[in-house]
Design a protein around this motif. Structure first.
Motif, short mmCIF file in Angstrom:
data_model
loop_
_atom_site.label_atom_id
_atom_site.label_comp_id
_atom_site.label_asym_id
_atom_site.label_seq_id
_atom_site.Cartn_x
_atom_site.Cartn_y
_atom_site.Cartn_z
N THR A 38 7.38 -4.49 3.96
CA THR A 38 7.47 -3.03 3.85
C THR A 38 8.24 -2.63 2.60
OG1 THR A 38 7.45 -2.81 6.27
CG2 THR A 38 8.23 -0.92 5.00
N PHE A 39 9.36 -3.30 2.36
CA PHE A 39 10.15 -3.00 1.16
C PHE A 39 9.34 -3.25 -0.11
CE2 PHE A 39 12.76 -4.73 -2.31
CZ PHE A 39 13.53 -3.61 -2.60
N LEU A 40 8.66 -4.38 -0.17
CA LEU A 40 7.87 -4.71 -1.36
C LEU A 40 6.74 -3.70 -1.56
CD1 LEU A 40 7.62 -8.61 -1.11
CD2 LEU A 40 8.98 -7.27 -2.72
N SER A 41 6.10 -3.28 -0.48
CA SER A 41 5.00 -2.32 -0.60
C SER A 41 5.51 -0.97 -1.11
CB SER A 41 4.28 -2.16 0.74
OG SER A 41 5.13 -1.57 1.71
N LEU A 42 6.67 -0.54 -0.62
CA LEU A 42 7.26 0.72 -1.09
C LEU A 42 7.70 0.61 -2.54
CD1 LEU A 42 9.38 1.72 2.04
CD2 LEU A 42 7.27 2.80 1.24
N PHE A 43 8.29 -0.52 -2.88
CA PHE A 43 8.74 -0.74 -4.25
C PHE A 43 7.57 -0.71 -5.23
CE2 PHE A 43 9.67 -3.64 -7.79
CZ PHE A 43 10.83 -3.06 -8.30
N LEU A 44 6.50 -1.42 -4.87
CA LEU A 44 5.32 -1.44 -5.74
C LEU A 44 4.65 -0.07 -5.81
CD1 LEU A 44 3.68 -4.87 -4.79
CD2 LEU A 44 4.79 -4.27 -6.95
N SER A 45 4.59 0.61 -4.68
CA SER A 45 3.98 1.95 -4.67
C SER A 45 4.75 2.90 -5.58
CB SER A 45 3.95 2.50 -3.24
OG SER A 45 3.15 1.70 -2.40
N GLY A 46 6.07 2.84 -5.51
CA GLY A 46 6.89 3.66 -6.39
C GLY A 46 6.70 3.28 -7.85
N GLY A 47 6.61 1.99 -8.11
CA GLY A 47 6.40 1.52 -9.47
C GLY A 47 5.07 1.98 -10.04
N PHE A 48 4.02 1.90 -9.23
CA PHE A 48 2.70 2.32 -9.70
C PHE A 48 2.64 3.84 -9.89
CE2 PHE A 48 1.10 -1.76 -7.76
CZ PHE A 48 0.81 -2.35 -8.99
N THR A 49 3.35 4.58 -9.06
CA THR A 49 3.41 6.03 -9.24
C THR A 49 4.01 6.38 -10.59
OG1 THR A 49 3.70 6.34 -6.84
CG2 THR A 49 4.27 8.19 -8.27
N ALA A 76 -2.33 -1.12 -6.31
CA ALA A 76 -1.65 0.08 -5.79
C ALA A 76 -2.19 0.44 -4.41
CB ALA A 76 -1.84 1.25 -6.76
N LEU A 77 -3.49 0.27 -4.24
CA LEU A 77 -4.12 0.51 -2.94
C LEU A 77 -3.59 -0.47 -1.90
CD1 LEU A 77 -6.22 2.22 -1.47
CD2 LEU A 77 -7.97 0.61 -2.24
N LEU A 78 -3.47 -1.73 -2.29
CA LEU A 78 -2.87 -2.74 -1.41
C LEU A 78 -1.48 -2.30 -0.96
CD1 LEU A 78 -2.03 -5.66 -0.37
CD2 LEU A 78 -1.55 -6.19 -2.76
N SER A 79 -0.68 -1.80 -1.88
CA SER A 79 0.70 -1.41 -1.58
C SER A 79 0.74 -0.24 -0.60
CB SER A 79 1.43 -1.03 -2.87
OG SER A 79 1.40 -2.09 -3.80
N ILE A 80 -0.05 0.79 -0.85
CA ILE A 80 -0.03 1.98 0.01
C ILE A 80 -0.56 1.67 1.40
CG2 ILE A 80 -1.24 4.16 0.39
CD1 ILE A 80 1.19 4.55 -1.26
N ILE A 81 -1.67 0.96 1.49
CA ILE A 81 -2.24 0.64 2.80
C ILE A 81 -1.29 -0.27 3.59
CG2 ILE A 81 -4.15 -0.47 4.02
CD1 ILE A 81 -4.86 2.21 2.81
N THR A 82 -0.65 -1.20 2.90
CA THR A 82 0.33 -2.06 3.57
C THR A 82 1.49 -1.23 4.11
OG1 THR A 82 -0.23 -3.94 2.14
CG2 THR A 82 1.90 -4.01 3.26
N SER A 314 -4.42 -6.01 1.84
CA SER A 314 -5.22 -6.86 0.95
C SER A 314 -6.71 -6.66 1.20
CB SER A 314 -4.85 -8.33 1.17
OG SER A 314 -3.48 -8.55 0.98
N LEU A 315 -7.09 -6.58 2.45
CA LEU A 315 -8.50 -6.38 2.80
C LEU A 315 -9.01 -5.03 2.29
CD1 LEU A 315 -9.00 -7.78 6.42
CD2 LEU A 315 -10.38 -8.31 4.41
N ALA A 316 -8.19 -4.00 2.46
CA ALA A 316 -8.60 -2.67 2.00
C ALA A 316 -8.77 -2.65 0.48
CB ALA A 316 -7.58 -1.63 2.43
N GLY A 317 -7.81 -3.22 -0.23
CA GLY A 317 -7.89 -3.24 -1.69
C GLY A 317 -9.06 -4.07 -2.19
N PHE A 318 -9.24 -5.26 -1.61
CA PHE A 318 -10.30 -6.16 -2.05
C PHE A 318 -11.68 -5.57 -1.75
CE2 PHE A 318 -13.26 -9.68 -1.18
CZ PHE A 318 -13.20 -10.36 -2.39
#
Length: 365
Positions: A38-49, A76-82, A314-318
């Motif tokens: 969860t932390f990594l997904s939020l961190f990446l989502s913020g970074g991509f924003t 970015a899609l992977l991060s948000i969906i996660t 991962s599935l959603a993004g792929f």
């Protein structure tokens, strides 16, 4: 010498295998708890924003642009969906996620606005990915009415509104780069000639060498489909590369046609069919493992919660990248975006292979 790639195709295969091996070790050996994921997904989502926002600002201020949405949009899609899947798990466990949900939705809106303004193809990728992610999350948590006409119309309406707003911004600002209609008109004008080139010269393996831009073409892996140019130059590999003004020659296929034609032309119909089977197999395998994770979660085994939400993302993004890249825009699965595509595919397949440390806890395919 055997391990040194001799052409673009071999390099893609080798890098793909390296990514798969790396993801297998990460999934099996790194403790991916729900909180960590969860932390990594939020961190990446913020970074991509921030990244997409900065790219848009540079475009508006005429400082140039880097088009980060092409390679990083699916991630970015992977991060948000996660992150959304993590919220669902926490809600199911009785955790108050109101504040966290606000943060996730703010990031989602930010990426939608900044990324969508940069590229219309990103909007398609984004909305299709969100829709796929919503379906997977709903199915994984056994929610009712996974698909309803109302929800489908909402997603379609959001997409139409976004494209309409982009066209409005383009007309008001006089910046054609924002116009979806301009992209559509370019495709209408140029795609037919590109299609004739591909269909008339594609063979079972490779293509007619005389149809390629390169005079010394061997009719296979001529660089129309390749990994990032910087990556190839880094290792000093003597492969044909389209750079500078030559990019327009590559755009004949890369920009104007879906990936099914681009991959078929550069590698042949047989290779393309194998690619489709691999993509389909990856999606099916991921869904099968997801069922195992759901079974364990419903039986109070919380060990795999982090892996479950990561697999959903991962599935959603792929899947979204595969749909857009293979059936609409080849550029979405080429160059740096191809590296992202292989990364997401490897991340999905890594869940199907277990390095057994404790046979009682292993999740196998």
């Amino acid at each position: 010498m055997f391990l040194i790639a001799q052409n673009h195709f071999q390099l893609i295969i080798e890098v793909g295998l390296i990514l798969l091996a790396t993801m297998i070790f990460i999934i099996n050996l790194v403790p991916l708890s729900l909180s960590v994921v969860t932390f990594l997904s939020l961190f990446l989502s913020g970074g991509f924003t921030l990244l997409f926002g900065a790219d848009l600002a540079f475009l508006i201020l005429s400082f140039g642009q880097h088009e980060f949405t092409h390679p990083f949009g699916p991630i970015a899609l992977l991060s948000i969906i996660t992150a959304l899947a993590s919220l669902k798990v926490m809600e199911e466990s009785g955790v108050n996620v109101v504040r966290l949900k606000r943060i996730v939705y703010i990031l989602l809106v930010g990426i939608t606005i900044f990324g969508g303004a940069m590229h219309r193809s990103f909007l398609l990728l984004w909305f299709i990915g969100l829709f796929i992610g919503y379906i997977i999350i709903s199915k994984s948590f056994r929610e009712k009415s996974i698909l309803s006409m109302k929800r489908i119309l909402i997603f379609l309406g959001m997409g139409l509104v976004a494209f309409g707003l982009l066209e409005l911004v383009a007309r008001i600002s006089g910046m054609d780069v924002f116009s979806p209609m301009l992209r559509i008109s370019r495709l209408a004008q140029n795609s037919l000639s590109s299609l004739k080139l591909v269909v008339g010269n594609t063979w079972l393996i490779g293509h007619d060498p005389s149809s390629s831009y390169w005079s010394n073409s061997v009719g296979f892996a001529d660089g129309y489909i390749s990994l990032p140019m910087q990556f190839i130059l880094l290792f000093g590999l003597p492969f044909p590369l389209f750079f500078g003004l030559l990019v327009t020659k590559k755009d004949t296929i890369d920009y104007m046609l879906p990936g099914i034609f681009g991959y078929a032309y550069d590698f042949g119909y047989l290779t393309f069919i194998i690619l489709l089977l691999i993509v389909l197999g990856t999606i099916v395998a991921g869904l099968m493992i997801l069922k195992q994770y759901r079974y364990k979660r419903e039986n109070k085994n919380r060990k795999y919660l982090g892996k479950e939400v990561l697999l959903i993302g991962s599935l959603a993004g792929f899947t979204s990248q595969a749909i857009i890249g293979l059936f609409l825009f080849n550029r979405t699965v080429n160059g740096m975006a191809l590296l992202s595509f292989m990364f997401l595919g490897s991340l999905v397949l890594a869940h199907t292979i277990t390095i057994r440390r404790d046979s009682n806890d292993a999740v196998s395919s």
